[in-house]
Design a protein around this motif. Structure first.
Motif, short mmCIF file in Angstrom:
data_model
loop_
_atom_site.label_atom_id
_atom_site.label_comp_id
_atom_site.label_asym_id
_atom_site.label_seq_id
_atom_site.Cartn_x
_atom_site.Cartn_y
_atom_site.Cartn_z
N PRO A 204 44.64 56.91 44.43
CA PRO A 204 43.59 56.03 43.86
C PRO A 204 42.94 55.10 44.82
CG PRO A 204 45.51 55.26 42.86
CD PRO A 204 46.02 56.77 44.01
N ARG A 205 41.85 54.70 44.82
CA ARG A 205 41.14 53.63 45.54
C ARG A 205 42.16 52.45 45.45
NH1 ARG A 205 37.10 51.27 48.54
NH2 ARG A 205 36.97 49.05 48.25
N ALA A 206 42.81 51.95 46.55
CA ALA A 206 43.85 50.93 46.21
C ALA A 206 43.80 50.04 47.60
CB ALA A 206 45.29 51.62 46.21
N ILE A 207 43.99 48.65 47.37
CA ILE A 207 43.85 47.80 48.30
C ILE A 207 44.70 46.40 48.10
CG2 ILE A 207 42.42 46.15 49.69
CD1 ILE A 207 40.02 47.61 49.07
N GLY A 208 45.57 46.34 49.13
CA GLY A 208 46.52 45.03 48.82
C GLY A 208 45.97 43.85 49.37
N TYR A 209 46.21 42.74 48.59
CA TYR A 209 45.66 41.50 48.87
C TYR A 209 46.68 40.23 48.67
CZ TYR A 209 41.30 43.78 47.39
OH TYR A 209 40.41 44.70 47.27
N GLN A 210 46.38 39.07 49.31
CA GLN A 210 47.33 37.88 49.23
C GLN A 210 46.61 36.87 48.26
OE1 GLN A 210 48.15 37.45 53.55
NE2 GLN A 210 50.25 36.97 52.76
N THR A 211 45.51 36.99 48.23
CA THR A 211 44.72 35.80 47.26
C THR A 211 43.72 36.27 46.53
OG1 THR A 211 42.81 35.52 49.06
CG2 THR A 211 44.95 34.33 49.56
N LEU A 212 43.34 35.39 45.44
CA LEU A 212 42.41 35.88 44.53
C LEU A 212 41.10 35.86 45.25
CD1 LEU A 212 41.47 35.85 41.67
CD2 LEU A 212 41.43 33.64 41.36
N ASP A 213 40.61 35.01 45.96
CA ASP A 213 39.37 35.06 46.68
C ASP A 213 39.06 36.30 47.59
OD1 ASP A 213 38.78 32.66 45.76
OD2 ASP A 213 39.30 31.72 47.65
N GLU A 214 40.10 36.85 48.09
CA GLU A 214 39.96 38.38 48.75
C GLU A 214 39.65 39.23 47.78
OE1 GLU A 214 43.17 38.19 52.55
OE2 GLU A 214 43.83 38.44 50.57
N ALA A 215 40.46 39.33 46.58
CA ALA A 215 40.11 40.43 45.48
C ALA A 215 38.78 40.22 45.07
CB ALA A 215 41.45 40.22 44.53
N LYS A 216 38.47 39.00 44.70
CA LYS A 216 37.05 38.78 44.25
C LYS A 216 36.08 39.27 45.12
CE LYS A 216 37.65 34.51 41.30
NZ LYS A 216 37.25 32.99 41.10
N ALA A 217 36.00 39.10 46.30
CA ALA A 217 35.06 39.57 47.14
C ALA A 217 35.11 41.10 47.12
CB ALA A 217 35.42 39.13 48.75
N ASP A 218 35.95 41.83 46.63
CA ASP A 218 36.33 43.41 46.86
C ASP A 218 35.88 44.01 45.46
OD1 ASP A 218 36.49 44.43 49.35
OD2 ASP A 218 38.57 44.74 49.43
N PHE A 219 36.12 43.24 44.51
CA PHE A 219 36.31 43.80 43.16
C PHE A 219 35.13 44.76 42.63
CE2 PHE A 219 36.98 43.26 38.56
CZ PHE A 219 38.26 43.84 38.31
N HIS A 220 33.87 44.38 43.22
CA HIS A 220 32.95 45.30 42.62
C HIS A 220 32.91 46.63 43.14
CE1 HIS A 220 31.54 43.73 46.59
NE2 HIS A 220 30.69 44.85 46.68
N ASN A 221 33.65 46.85 44.17
CA ASN A 221 33.87 48.08 44.91
C ASN A 221 34.69 49.09 44.11
OD1 ASN A 221 32.26 47.92 47.13
ND2 ASN A 221 33.83 46.55 48.13
N PHE A 222 35.46 48.69 43.05
CA PHE A 222 36.37 49.50 42.16
C PHE A 222 35.67 50.00 40.92
CE2 PHE A 222 39.28 46.82 44.57
CZ PHE A 222 40.16 47.70 45.04
N ASN A 223 35.94 51.19 40.59
CA ASN A 223 35.87 51.78 39.33
C ASN A 223 36.50 51.21 38.43
OD1 ASN A 223 33.58 53.15 40.23
ND2 ASN A 223 34.94 54.68 41.00
N MET A 224 36.07 50.83 37.10
CA MET A 224 36.88 50.41 36.09
C MET A 224 37.73 51.62 35.11
SD MET A 224 37.07 47.01 36.30
CE MET A 224 36.89 47.25 38.14
N PRO A 225 38.76 51.49 34.79
CA PRO A 225 39.73 50.19 34.54
C PRO A 225 40.40 50.24 36.02
CG PRO A 225 40.56 52.05 33.40
CD PRO A 225 39.15 52.40 33.76
#
Length: 395
Positions: free
Chosen positions: A113-134
């Motif tokens: 599945p599309r999967a990315i590891g992060y350390q901070t919430l800000d990193e995840a927020k910047a990428d979040f629109h690229n994911f298909n929900m859920p």
């Protein structure tokens, strides 16, 4: 042996039966498994240097962490330092860290599945629109479904990232797109010899739907119901993974999904035996004692006689649990289920406080059941909470 929890006692007892001198390490100086060991040391299973120092001083012949992911990297580290039988440390780190595993899968052409590891919430927020929900949000290094969430809106992102990070020792989390199951979720255990998957016994897994944490496996059943063609497909993907990682002789616990196009997604291939009496149930179903092979592998003994044995009969494990907090008073079995119970063990005593099942730590007990037909197993396991009831006093 790293760890002396209730769930690790079967391996400690088996090692003693086989005539080995057993040394148990655990950060809990009251761990129940220590009473079955020859020696006990109050050392954390994740403290690589302390375990290595002890192992050197004792001149050990082998090292095992039965059932738990937490000590798998310690086993590989100590074994490499002392030239003991084990698997490559770097490979164990890949298999026990979710972001490293997803990257490895992607780089080597596995379904992922599309999967990315992060350390901070800000990193995840910047990428979040690229994911298909859920999507699933998980700590990269936790086990037992601790810190795991499924969300379908950005509004829950901050809360669930915070939840995941609370259970990560390395303070990293992964976001990955959710894979819908075609057929049952695939669990079960396997075993490789010289890097080749020579034994696997897949199970049908059911989770704790309706609980505050719906991602805990509470039922496993055998035989696996999907066609042989799918089983062979899963086997081939695992085999390819083990070959690429240069794995050796080792037990595995599986967490696998099949999508509607029969693509195989290796969610996790943990380099350890399964919990919740998986190896015990597999021994009943196939006659193969995976605990014995795990111990032999750790000592460099020959495991080449192991091969796939198909399950005979209809078997299941059930995690005895509570949906409420309270004082445990006892357990009642309906007459319809009594004859199916092969063995069970409770982790609590009357008068102990028990809690709603939210992680691996709130389990009340475990049992193995046997049935005459698949239909009987399906019906009774579907209604198991009505057939096995805990007596609980409110607090």
């Amino acid at each position: 042996m790293l760890g002396g929890a209730y769930s690790q006692i079967p391996a400690i007892k088996k090692a003693r039966e086989m005539g080995y001198f057993v040394i148990v390490c655990d950060s809990n100086n009251k761990s129940p498994g220590q009473k079955y060991a020859n020696q006990f040391f109050n050392i954390s299973t994740t403290d690589k240097e302390s375990v290595l120092k002890l192992a050197k001083s004792l001149n050990i012949d082998g090292i095992v962490c039965y059932k738990a992911d937490s000590g798998a990297s310690t086993v590989a580290y100590v074994a490499e330092q002392l030239d003991l039988p084990s698997n490559p440390y770097d490979s164990i780190m890949i298999l026990t860290n979710k972001d490293l595993f997803r990257r490895f899968q992607k780089d080597n052409g596995f379904n992922v599945p599309r999967a990315i590891g992060y350390q901070t919430l800000d990193e995840a927020k910047a990428d979040f629109h690229n994911f298909n929900m859920p999507v699933m949000i998980k700590p990269v290094d936790s086990a037992g479904s601790l810190g795991v969430s499924k969300i379908d809106t950005h509004e829950l992102l901050e809360e669930k990232v915070s939840y995941a990070l609370a259970f990560s020792k390395v303070k990293r989390f992964i976001i990955e797109e959710y894979i819908e199951n075609h057929g049952p979720h695939v669990g079960g255990d396997g075993f490789s010899v010289d890097g080749k998957l020579v034994f696997r016994c897949f199970s049908n897994e059911k989770f704790s739907e309706g609980y505050s944490n719906p991602f805990l496996s509470i039922i496993a059943s055998w035989p696996y119901i999907m066609p042989e063609s799918i089983q062979n497909k899963i086997h081939a993907e695992i085999d390819r993974l083990l070959n690429l990682l240069n794995m050796k002789t080792c037990a595995y616990n599986f967490d696998i999904r099949i999508d509607e196009n029969e693509n195989v997604y290796l969610i996790e291939v943990a380099p350890r035996n399964g919990g919740d009496w998986n190896p015990n149930a597999i021994k009943y179903a196939t006659g193969v004692d995976l605990i014995e092979y795990t111990l032999k592998a750790a000592l460099g003994e020959d495991c080449s006689d192991l091969s796939v044995v198909e399950p005979e009969g209809y078997w299941a494990t059930y995690v005895i649990n509570s949906k409420v907090n309270g004082i445990f008073k006892g357990i009642k079995f309906h007459s319809d289920i009594k004859t199916n119970i092969v063995e069970y063990d409770l982790f609590v005593n009357p008068g102990d406080k028990i809690y709603e099942l939210n992680s691996a730590y709130e389990k009340v007990g475990i049992m193995i059941l046997n049935f005459s037909t698949f239909e009987e197993m399906e019906e009774k396991m579907e209604n198991i909470s009505k057939l096995i009831k805990l007596e609980i006093e409110s607090v």
